[in-house]
Design an enzyme around this catalytic site. Structure first.
Site, PDB file in Angstrom:
ATOM      1  N   LYS A   1       0.482  -1.277   0.031  1.00  0.00           N
ATOM      2  CA  LYS A   1       0.225   0.357   0.380  1.00  0.00           C
ATOM      3  C   LYS A   1       1.007   0.997  -0.203  1.00  0.00           C
ATOM      4  CE  LYS A   1      -4.152  -1.602   1.898  1.00  0.00           C
ATOM      5  NZ  LYS A   1      -5.361  -0.649   3.288  1.00  0.00           N
TER       6      LYS A   1
ATOM      7  N   LYS B   1      -7.905  -9.675  -8.609  1.00  0.00           N
ATOM      8  CA  LYS B   1      -9.578  -9.852  -7.576  1.00  0.00           C
ATOM      9  C   LYS B   1     -10.123  -8.355  -8.550  1.00  0.00           C
ATOM     10  CE  LYS B   1      -9.634  -9.805  -3.035  1.00  0.00           C
ATOM     11  NZ  LYS B   1      -9.012  -9.870  -1.118  1.00  0.00           N
TER      12      LYS B   1
ATOM     13  N   LYS C   1     -12.861  -2.284  -5.853  1.00  0.00           N
ATOM     14  CA  LYS C   1     -13.279  -1.355  -5.506  1.00  0.00           C
ATOM     15  C   LYS C   1     -12.352  -0.347  -6.464  1.00  0.00           C
ATOM     16  CE  LYS C   1     -13.299  -1.192  -0.729  1.00  0.00           C
ATOM     17  NZ  LYS C   1     -14.439  -2.062   0.602  1.00  0.00           N
TER      18      LYS C   1
END
Ligand code: TRP
Length: 345
Positions: free
Chosen positions: A123, A206, A209
């Protein structure tokens, strides 16, 4: 445990804590991969379901979106069948003990442990110096979420296993350092019938969103037309539909659509493959659409109803926070005593 007038939590096979981030559109991946699984776990476990807004702000969230997304996740979970009366559904920031215990854990966990966390590395990316400090200590807060209820079981996907390991390490070090078994070591609950839902545009990624194209995912708020269009446009390949799992090899998009169909109908793969043998992709996609609409339609309608009645959502969350606070405050009190904080008189 005192729950000051609300329905007490039931003693069952163990206590589950799970968390979900309020960061935007719930989609089919959240539903089949997590939420549906939680609904099933309610039968056997005492469950605490936490909407983790403190975790969400480890990366920037627009405040207006955060409020909306928090209610939307709550609505999605209730609509999907999470029972907020038998269990507790609540917002993390409504239970201050999470953040308070997280501070203690900041002092238990070692820098070396956090430096190994792969999610932080992913991240934070190249711009590590500019990542928030919160993102770095995220796993300590997650350990607090779990241990502030002395939860025995945590349903986790692949991507959260390392964080759960860290929670176990923290629990163990705390118990040893202070010479008292305050915390159980929480066990992972491996997903039963759940699955990893992949993007409709790229079967190796995957469903997420954050993927730019909305055609990559089925949102829990999509209506029939949107679902039909997205499955119609979903990437496939020129070969006929596979008839055995072996034929899934190198065909991630076909495998994903068939896995979704199996998960939605709650059946094993061989049975599903037998049913769809000989169909064209287009006919299969129609079947898939009908099934998805049948499963998601009622959830979608209930979510819309709830989103039009935010006071009802807030009431449910307030009741959940009351139950959660009752448990968490007792555990925090015990921790503060063990650590040697002067009792407040
Ligand atoms: N980190 C989890 C995720 O991103 C969310 C989470 C926060 C969680 N606290 C938790 C999951 C405690 C399980 C238990 O998916």
């Amino acid at each position: 445990m005192s729950t000051s007038g609300s329905t007490p939590l039931r003693p069952l096979a163990g206590r589950i804590l799970s968390g979900i981030q309020p960061t935007g559109n719930l989609h089919l991946g959240n539903y089949l991969g997590a939420i549906r699984n939680w609904v099933a776990l309610q039968k056997d476990f005492e469950c605490l379901f936490c909407i983790v807004d403190l975790h969400a702000i480890t990366v920037w969230q627009d405040p207006k979106d955060l409020i909306r997304n928090t209610r939307e996740v709550a609505a999605g979970m209730i609509a999907a069948g999470v029972d907020p009366v038998a269990n507790a559904l609540f917002v993390q920031s409504h239970v201050p003990a999470h953040a308070q215990l997280a501070w203690v854990f900041n002092c238990v966990a070692r820098l070396g442990w956090l430096n190994r966390m792969t999610q932080f590395k992913d991240k934070a990316g190249k711009n590590r110096e500019n990542a928030s400090v919160g993102l770095y200590v995220y796993p300590n807060l997650m350990a607090a979420d779990i241990l502030v209820y002395k939860a025995t079981h945590v349903p986790v996907g692949e991507d959260q296993k390392q964080h759960l390991e860290l929670a176990r390490d923290i629990a163990q070090k705390f118990n040893i350092d202070f010479g008292k078994t305050v915390f159980p070591l929480p066990e992972p609950v491996i997903r039963g019938p759940g699955m990893r839902v992949m993007s409709l545009r790229d079967g190796l990624k995957k469903m997420s969103k954050s993927e730019e194209s909305d055609y990559s995912r089925i949102n829990m708020t999509d209506d029939r037309d949107a679902i039909a269009l997205k499955f119609q446009k979903a990437k496939t390949d020129p070969l006929p539909l596979p008839t055995t799992p072996a034929e899934f090899e190198d065909r991630p998009e076909a495998a994903n659509l068939i896995n979704i169909y199996a998960a939605l109908t709650d059946r094993a793969l061989p049975e599903v493959l037998a049913e769809i043998t000989g169909l064209q992709f287009s006919a299969f996609k129609t079947k898939l659409t009908e099934t998805a609409v049948a499963v998601l339609g009622p959830i979608n309608a209930e979510m819309k109803r709830l989103m039009n009645d935010p006071t009802e959502i807030d009431r449910v969350l307030a009741r959940g926070a009351e139950k959660a606070n009752a448990i968490a405050n007792d555990v925090l009190k015990e921790v503060y005593e063990v650590v040697g904080f002067l009792p407040r008189h």
